[in-house]
Design an enzyme around this catalytic site. Structure first.
Site, PDB file in Angstrom:
ATOM      1  CG  ASP A 157      -1.979   1.025   1.248  1.00  0.00           C
ATOM      2  OD1 ASP A 157      -1.768   2.119   0.693  1.00  0.00           O
ATOM      3  OD2 ASP A 157      -3.050   0.753   1.817  1.00  0.00           O
TER       4      ASP A 157
ATOM      5  N   GLY B 104      -1.326  -4.786  -2.917  1.00  0.00           N
ATOM      6  CA  GLY B 104      -1.431  -3.349  -2.734  1.00  0.00           C
ATOM      7  C   GLY B 104      -2.594  -2.929  -1.854  1.00  0.00           C
ATOM      8  CG  HIS B 105      -5.175   1.231  -0.979  1.00  0.00           C
ATOM      9  ND1 HIS B 105      -4.975   1.554   0.344  1.00  0.00           N
ATOM     10  CD2 HIS B 105      -6.323   1.863  -1.361  1.00  0.00           C
ATOM     11  CE1 HIS B 105      -5.952   2.350   0.760  1.00  0.00           C
ATOM     12  NE2 HIS B 105      -6.793   2.549  -0.260  1.00  0.00           N
ATOM     13  CG  PHE B 106      -8.247  -1.160  -4.207  1.00  0.00           C
ATOM     14  CD1 PHE B 106      -9.595  -0.993  -3.898  1.00  0.00           C
ATOM     15  CD2 PHE B 106      -7.509  -0.039  -4.534  1.00  0.00           C
ATOM     16  CE1 PHE B 106     -10.189   0.260  -3.924  1.00  0.00           C
ATOM     17  CE2 PHE B 106      -8.091   1.224  -4.563  1.00  0.00           C
ATOM     18  CZ  PHE B 106      -9.437   1.372  -4.250  1.00  0.00           C
ATOM     19  CB  ALA B 107      -5.828  -6.517   0.142  1.00  0.00           C
TER      20      ALA B 107
END
Length: 286
Positions: free
Chosen positions: A235, A261-264
């Site tokens: 992230d 990343g952020h949108f796992a």
């Protein structure tokens, strides 16, 4: 059972939400609180995976997705929480766990402080509540103020297709595994009239969340809700240090780190859905 899609009037806001209807009437409830710059559609696959066994409810906030708000709606994190709180009341949610992701964390923690006896547990996914979780990029973003003539330009740079795509792909193991549908739909909503202005107002209000971190941490220490902390370690905004920090106040929490990343959910839906299902199953048996 199919997911239902509805609108409900909340104090002049026409709020859109998705809801699964499991076969068990007493199935545990999970309120899904989305992040930026997305909406409840980010949870579609998770709802498909768990909806037969659990009641999952995902609203779109004012300024996001399929929800529409009056032109004079004041976009702050307090007003987003006001709307979600009124929504919870309107549909009669007395007891529920919360999945808080990104912007969903400041919305959800406000709701938890106001309605502490209703929260049965927390699933935290890249939802920050500790200063050590703020990367340099996040700190620079939070420091932006309206009086700085370059600040709005910096925020608008995040609201472009390139900026939205980057939020989905940065830190992922295999970008080709991430469907473009999510960021394309997000950008469609961001490009609607008034939506960028709403996001700029929320960006300038983000510092109010950091100022509340100590109060949220105190709530966690005092209430000790069962918690599952899930984190994509790539992230660019919220580092894994923010995930580990939850264990200071919730030493019994389960922590799972994912190489994404952020949108796992985009890369690790199967593993995350399994963890959430097991967590909700334990809540339902207690």
């Amino acid at each position: 059972m199919p997911t239902i899609h509805r609108h409900i009037d909340i104090d002049g806001v026409t709020l859109f939400y998705r809801e699964t209807r499991p076969t068990r009437p007493d199935a545990p409830v999970l309120l899904l609180l989305h992040g930026f710059p997305t909406a409840s559609h980010q949870f579609t696959r998770l709802m498909d995976a768990l909806g037969d066994d659990y009641r999952l409810i995902a609203p779109d906030y004012p300024g996001f997705g399929n929800t529409t708000a009056p032109d004079d709606f004041a976009y702050t994190f307090d007003t987003l929480a006001d709307t979600v709180e009124a929504f919870v009341e309107a549909i009669g949610l007395d007891r529920f766990a919360m999945y808080v992701f990104d912007f969903g964390a400041p919305v959800g923690f406000r709701l938890a402080q106001r309605r502490p006896d209703r929260v049965t547990g927390l699933v935290v996914q890249n939802g920050n509540a500790y200063t050590e979780g703020l990367t340099r990029a996040a700190q620079d973003f939070i420091a932006l103020r309206p009086e700085d003539p370059k600040a709005e330009t910096a925020i608008r740079g995040l609201l472009t297709l390139e900026g939205t795509r980057g939020q989905y792909l940065t830190g992922t193991r295999a970008p080709e595994h991430v469907s473009p549908d999510g960021w394309t739909l997000d950008q469609h909503f961001l490009d609607l009239p008034g939506r960028k202005e709403a996001q700029i107002a929320l960006a300038f209000d983000y510092h109010s969340n950091v100022e509340r971190y100590p109060a949220w941490q105190e709530w966690l220490r005092t209430r000790r809700p069962p918690a599952l902390v899930l984190w994509g370690t790539g992230d660019p905004f919220f580092s894994a240090d923010g995930a580990r920090a939850y264990l200071r106040d919730l030493p019994d929490a389960e922590l799972r780190l994912y190489d994404t990343g952020h949108f796992a959910l985009e890369e690790d839906l199967a593993g995350i859905a399994g963890e959430i299902g097991a967590f909700l199953g334990k809540l339902g048996s207690e």
